[in-house]
Write an enzyme that holds these catalytic residues in place. Structure first.
Site, PDB file in Angstrom:
ATOM      1  CG  ASP A  78      -2.219   0.797   0.942  1.00 27.05           C
ATOM      2  OD1 ASP A  78      -2.210   1.641   0.032  1.00 27.05           O
ATOM      3  OD2 ASP A  78      -3.216   0.621   1.678  1.00 27.05           O
ATOM      4  CD  GLU A 116      -6.209   5.767   2.840  1.00 23.75           C
ATOM      5  OE1 GLU A 116      -5.211   5.248   3.325  1.00 23.75           O
ATOM      6  OE2 GLU A 116      -6.231   6.333   1.746  1.00 23.75           O
TER       7      GLU A 116
END
Ligand code: BGC
Ligand code: BGC
Length: 843
Positions: free
Chosen positions: A339, A538
């Site tokens: 990621d 997020e």
């Protein structure tokens, strides 16, 4: 526990409270809550035992001609070319020339990136950029082998970075609908829309199994129930990629998928994004590992590894899980991507260097802005022989195998491939119909005292701040990363909740009025009040309590007022998660959860409005994908269990008034530091002449301070007296926000978040600095404050404050505006975010 103390518990540490309870029920799974009593001895904490995990068989047949091609390429590739394949750069920070020179294997477009630096660029520019990058990748003029790159994008609910695309409900809403066939159709429609603009790869589906809905990404998961999530995954992968036997994806309307985030992204303690999951290996396997079986059985091409850690060890560096479990035991035959700079969080690593990730089993580094140092570091280590050549060859072979499977070597440039440039496919009527069906099926009815379905021929009032807001009903990961900074004009062809209701009412000869604050001219027969969460993604969506942020509860008052006038009220909630909203549940006559429905708001009217004969057009079939909390903490028990949901056939039962808690003191949206004329709960607004000793806490205005040198007054901004104005006659003055607890905004800093300050200036100071202060550090940036005729939202990248010395892990005054000389300005808002109007330079 008494109702009164709940707010206090929520405020002063949920973990202390949770410590008292050992298990709670989520869905069908009995899930142990924190603190998990792990059977694993500390010495092997975070080390998995692959032999206790289920074994699968990766169904994608290895094509002998592909293998021959891979072998021949590997034999001819230089070390530089091989390393290039392992690196993925973000559009923010890479050019076709870089791709040509470094032979990069892939590029991605992060939530805030886009062609030519414009994340809102029109679709044709995406396709043109895809061609430019592709052509650079296959250029062999330097004597290289010219391997075509692949471009990944977060098409997580439709091709959601593209203006005009169909935006499907976010996964949590799809979880409510329990319809596997429709999931596959959504996958297929999404894949086709992606192909229109030339990308080959989506970072979806998210197969998180969220166990704590305080997590800001919980809505990206389908459900808290591993079985429900697992039942969807195969269908979504098949919709995106076609069947596992499909070995020429690019010839059809397909893209490659990525199940993410491996593993237990939804299992972190207290729901902290990128946090640690302290659960046992059995829970890791049985809850969070469950969806990976069906993904592998469908031949998913890529797996993205989670930012989070397990038992203290970052997933990106966990060889026992990435190689031992995923690749060896589960036989995953695609490639593993890390990621966004997640390698930098692995112990002993930095954003610029992390051989540990490769050794753990990462095949491709998502190194958005750090691709060059990562490339150079890997190359130097490979040359020095400190990373083994067979690991490099294996990673390259895995990437080439996927590229071969999709037919990339023979597909030609993106614009020459099928579906490319078929812009009518973006938001096509066929795809919108699929989305609208999903919206209908995802609605969950929690209360109905006989007011629904609504008579279409009457007068309908549509109130609430969320009624006509496409960005709001779409949520995060829509056009921009956090879903902020966009408005209805960015959603051509979409239908807001309001316009769907209006169309239905007008079609039946009735009339509809939109009035966000609920005031009206002619008395309506009924009102729909649309309220709920605003977009987040997020960690900006992480909360300490499962409650609607205090600043979003005004529609409760609207419901109360309407009800007091005898008008039947339907509460319609836009939300990424179950939240404590007892006041609305009590006051409204009917309560519907719409989740984050996306671009097809018409699906809501389909279910809410009756046919002309008064019978329903569509029934409610949605069921809760996770338990609904009784208080602001799920540990206090469920008000509605997992699987709950009424239909029109349900009896209108008596409503027992629910207890209401005082939530005004909850921390609320942690991004919002100052708004509506006041600092966030437990924050203070202070003014000083630069010395601690003359610091004044501003509570009431007007105030004359600093021996008459400064006056503070109120100005209107968004709401009455929503700003504070500071008129300073001379000298040094500091306006600052101080937080009760020191703040750690390290993750936000790494993710390119900005400090956003909304200011209006009547008189410029001689000079000004913006900064952040901690107990042992400070970082300031010089700024210009020109006179402005209106409020301007300035953004300063948090990175600048860090670069200039601020310890972003420990800030007590995260906002300080210091001026020299006579000045006059007002502060309307201070918050974290990414939607600046003017970005200030680092200095
Ligand atoms: C997210 C991923 C996403 C990636 C690219 C990361 O921060 O965790 O889900 O795919 O960024 O935007
Ligand atoms: C990007 C997102 C990414 C995030 C990482 C942002 O700047 O736009 O795509 O997921 O950083 O935390």
């Amino acid at each position: 526990m008494s109702v009164k103390s709940v707010g206090i518990v929520a405020l002063f540490g949920a973990s202390a409270f949770l410590a008292g309870c050992s298990t709670y029920s989520v869905g069908s799974a009995q899930v142990a809550s924190r603190p998990a009593v792990s059977v694993t001895a500390p010495s092997d904490a975070g080390v998995a035992h692959p032999e206790i995990w289920p074994a699968y068989e990766y169904p994608v047949a290895v094509q002998s001609d592909d293998e021959a091609r891979i072998a021949s390429l590997l034999a001819r590739m230089t070390l530089e070319e091989k390393i290039g394949q392992l690196v993925q750069a973000d559009l923010c920070c890479v050019t076709p020339e870089d791709v040509r020179k470094y032979n990069l294997g892939s590029i991605l477009v992060g939530g805030n990136s886009g062609p030519g630096g414009n994340d809102l660029a029109p679709a044709p520019e995406w396709l043109a950029a895809a061609d430019d990058f592709y052509l650079a990748s296959v250029d062999k003029s330097d004597g290289g082998v010219g391997i075509p790159l692949i471009w990944g994008t977060d098409a997580v609910h439709g091709h959601s970075n593209i203006i005009g695309a169909t935006i499907f409900p976010h996964n949590i809403g799809l979880g409510a609908m329990r319809d596997v066939d429709l999931i596959q159709k959504i996958g297929a429609a999404t894949a086709k829309e992606i192909r229109v603009t030339g990308q080959e790869w989506t970072f979806a589906p998210t197969v998180a199994v969220p166990q704590d809905f305080r997590w800001g990404r919980a809505y990206e998961g389908y459900s808290s129930d591993p079985d429900l999530v697992a039942s969807y995954v195969g269908a979504m992968v098949r919709g995106l990629q076609g069947p596992p036997s499909n070995d020429d994806l690019l010839a059809g309307p397909y893209v490659i998928a990525s199940t993410k985030h491996f593993l237990a992204d939804g299992g972190t303690d207290d729901g902290v994004d990128q946090g640690d999951s302290s659960i046992s290996e059995e829970e890791l396997r049985d809850i969070h590992g469950k969806p990976y079986g069906p993904a592998i059985a469908e031949g998913v091409s890529t797996v993205m590894v989670s930012f989070s850690s397990w038992q203290g060890k970052k997933m990106t560096g966990n060889r026992s899980l990435v190689t031992g479990v995923l690749k060896d035991r589960m036989d995953f035959g695609g490639f593993v991507v890390s990621d966004w700079n997640a390698h930098g969080q692995v112990e002993g690593c930095s954003n610029e260097s992390c051989p540990q990730a490769l050794m753990a089993g990462i095949d491709m580094y998502m190194a958005p802005d750090t691709w060059k140092p990562i490339y150079e570091d890997l190359l130097a280590r490979a040359k020095a022989g400190t990373i083994p050549m067979d690991r490099i060859d294996d990673a390259v072979a895995r990437i080439l195998r996927v590229k071969g499977r999709i037919g990339l070597f023979d597909a030609g440039k993106p614009s020459d491939r099928p579906y490319s440039g078929d812009y009518e496919e973006l938001g096509s009527p066929e795809h919108r119909a699929i989305a609208r069906e999903a919206v209908r099926k995802s609605l969950v009815l929690l209360k109905n005292q006989g007011v629904l379905p609504l008579e279409p021929g009457g007068r309908l009032l549509v109130a609430g701040d969320g009624a006509d807001d496409l960005a709001r009903q779409s949520g995060g990961w829509t056009l921009s990363w956090q879903g902020t900074g966009v408005n209805n004009s960015h959603f051509p062809g979409a239908t807001s909740i309001w316009s769907g209701l209006e169309q239905a009412v007008q079609g039946a000869g009735g009339s509809a009025e939109l009035s966000p604050d609920g005031t009206f001219e002619t008395r309506p027969d009924a009102a729909v009040v649309v309220f709920g969460e605003t977009p987040y993604a997020e960690f900006q969506g992480d909360r300490e309590a499962l409650a609607l942020d205090p600043e979003l509860t005004a529609p409760f008052e609207t419901m109360r007022k309407l009800k007091a006038q005898g008008i039947p009220v339907v509460a319609l909630m836009i939300t990424g998660r179950p939240l404590y909203v007892n006041p609305a549940l009590n006051d409204a006559d009917a309560f519907v959860v719409a989740w984050l429905p996306g671009s097809e708001g018409g699906g809501i009217a389909d279910v809410l409005m009756a046919k002309e004969d008064g019978t329903p057009r569509f029934d409610f079939t949605g069921k809760l994908p996770a338990a609904w909390p009784r208080t602001t903490q799920i540990a206090d028990g469920a008000l509605f269990d997992y699987g709950y949901g009424l239909s029109y056939a349900s009896d209108a039962s008596e409503w027992a008034e629910l207890p209401e808690l005082d939530t005004t003191e909850l921390a609320g949206d942690s991004r919002l530091w100052f708004s509506a004329g006041a600092p966030a709960a437990r924050w203070s607004l202070l003014v000083s002449g630069g010395e601690e000793s003359d610091q004044i806490r501003i509570t009431n205005v007007p105030a004359e301070i600093l021996s008459g040198k400064a006056t503070v007054t109120a100005e209107n901004y968004l709401v009455q007296e929503g700003a504070r104005r500071f008129a300073i006659t001379s000298g040094l003055a500091r306006t600052e926000l101080r937080n009760f607890d020191a703040l750690d905004i390290d993750r936000e800093t790494n993710a390119d978040v900005m400090l956003l300050v909304t200011l209006k200036v009547w008189d410029s100071p001689d000079s000004a600095r913006l900064g952040a202060i901690g107990p042992d550090s400070e970082g300031f940036v010089d700024i210009d404050l020109p006179v402005t005729s209106d409020y301007v939202r300035y953004g300063i990248p948090l990175k600048c404050l860090r670069e200039n010395g601020a310890d972003v892990t420990n800030l007590t005054q995260p906002f300080v505006l210091e001026t020299q000389g006579q000045t006059d300005y007002a502060i309307g808002e201070v918050r974290l975010g990414s939607d600046a109007e003017t970005v200030l330079r680092c200095g």
